[in-house]
Design a protein around this motif. Structure first.
Motif: not given
Length: 341
Positions: A144-171
């Protein structure tokens, strides 16, 4: 001289047992603090337990894997860096969710079935592709090269963007009511106590195992691999016992995604991770574990026709007998890696 050596040996064993007790105390109290603080925070800011589990709790319980991988990358121990992540993901799915399902049925949200667990599957497939340069591209060295490591980090940022866009709840919130600063303090305290408790328990267990003549190879494959998943195990069981099932599921799924995208990505950026093909079966087992989990939770009409003993359910759930099957799969895996050496 023999008597004094025996006394020293006995005192060492007693000290190691005391360290295990202290370690498990820190694990249990840390898990309680983390779950309670995270639950209060979710209630206060109006987001779901699932989102908190996928982010804050998953990050806190993934700290041991992160610390182990950073040290391994700096020292050039790439087998440890990759094997630690793959082994932890297998333990998270088979052992952690299996144990949690034995405590209470894990009712799962639809988004987890159709989005979060498929993200774990996708990240595992991506890992398999990235580390098999020799098999896929005909290269001489797989890494896993450094550039591939950066690619994994990029996917991780997309995942974080998805989670923070999840619907809010008032349970409704079941538990203590506290100010947000106190909840954040509980979360921080839990994130400190969990890795510390895990380290104490693992180090003491290794000392006891070696004292009884167990090989270092077996200790590394079993105790150390299990040790980095102890925070997830205790946190998921505590969360399930307290009724925070979404947080338990989010903790495991989030940790698996964190491990591959964030921890391996960061490790590869520190130093390219040379891959040993002997770990390929373990990656495939991690992929199988996620597929089996999805199969168990979904249990739709197609699988009902394939396995006539399975009944159709009104909701997505992981029940006790499926948890037992997951636990048995983990014990079989431990036996396999022990025989493989």
């Amino acid at each position: 001289s023999i008597i004094s050596d025996a006394r020293i040996h006995a005192m060492s064993l007693i000290f190691s047992i005391l360290l295990i007790i202290v370690g498990f105390f820190l694990l249990i109290k840390g898990a309680n603090f983390l779950v309670e603080g995270a639950s209060v925070l979710a209630h206060r800011v109006g987001v779901s337990d699932l989102m908190i589990g996928l982010t804050i709790v998953a990050f806190g319980t993934s700290m041991p894997e992160l610390l182990v991988n950073i040290i391994a990358s700096l020292q050039g121990n790439t087998d440890i860096a990759i094997g630690n992540v793959v082994g932890s993901n297998i333990a998270n799915t088979f052992l952690v969710l299996g144990a949690a399902a034995c405590i209470a049925p894990l009712y799962v949200k639809e988004s987890t079935v159709w989005k979060e667990i498929p993200l774990v599957l996708l990240s595992t497939v991506i890992l398999f592709v990235l580390v098999n340069d020799v098999l896929i591209d005909g290269e001489f060295v797989a890494q896993i090269s450094r550039s591939e490591g950066m690619t994994l980090i990029g996917f991780f940022l997309i995942f974080m963007y998805y989670t923070f866009g999840m619907e809010s709840v008032k349970d409704g919130h079941k538990g203590k009511d506290m100010p947000v600063p106190s909840a954040l303090f509980f979360i921080l305290l839990g994130c400190i106590m969990l890795p510390l408790g895990g380290k104490l328990s693992v180090d003491a267990s290794i000392d006891i195992a070696l004292a009884f003549g167990v090989s270092e190879a077996f200790v590394g494959l079993s105790i150390v691999a299990l040790g980095t998943s102890l925070p997830e195990l205790v946190t998921a069981c505590v969360a399930t016992y307290r009724g925070n099932v979404d947080m338990a599921m989010g903790n495991v799924v989030g940790s698996n995604i964190f491990n591959i995208l964030w921890i391996l990505g960061a490790s590869a950026i520190i130093r390219p991770l040379v891959f040993n093909p002997i770990l390929n079966p373990d990656i495939l087992i991690a992929l199988f574990a996620s597929l089996l989990l999805l199969l168990f939770i979904y249990n739709g009409p197609f699988y009902k026709r394939m396995f006539f003993l399975w009944r159709k359910r009104e909701s997505y759930v992981l029940v006790r007998y499926e948890g037992i099957i997951l636990l048995l799969c983990y014990f079989v895996y431990i036996a396999y890696i022990s025989i493989r050496g």
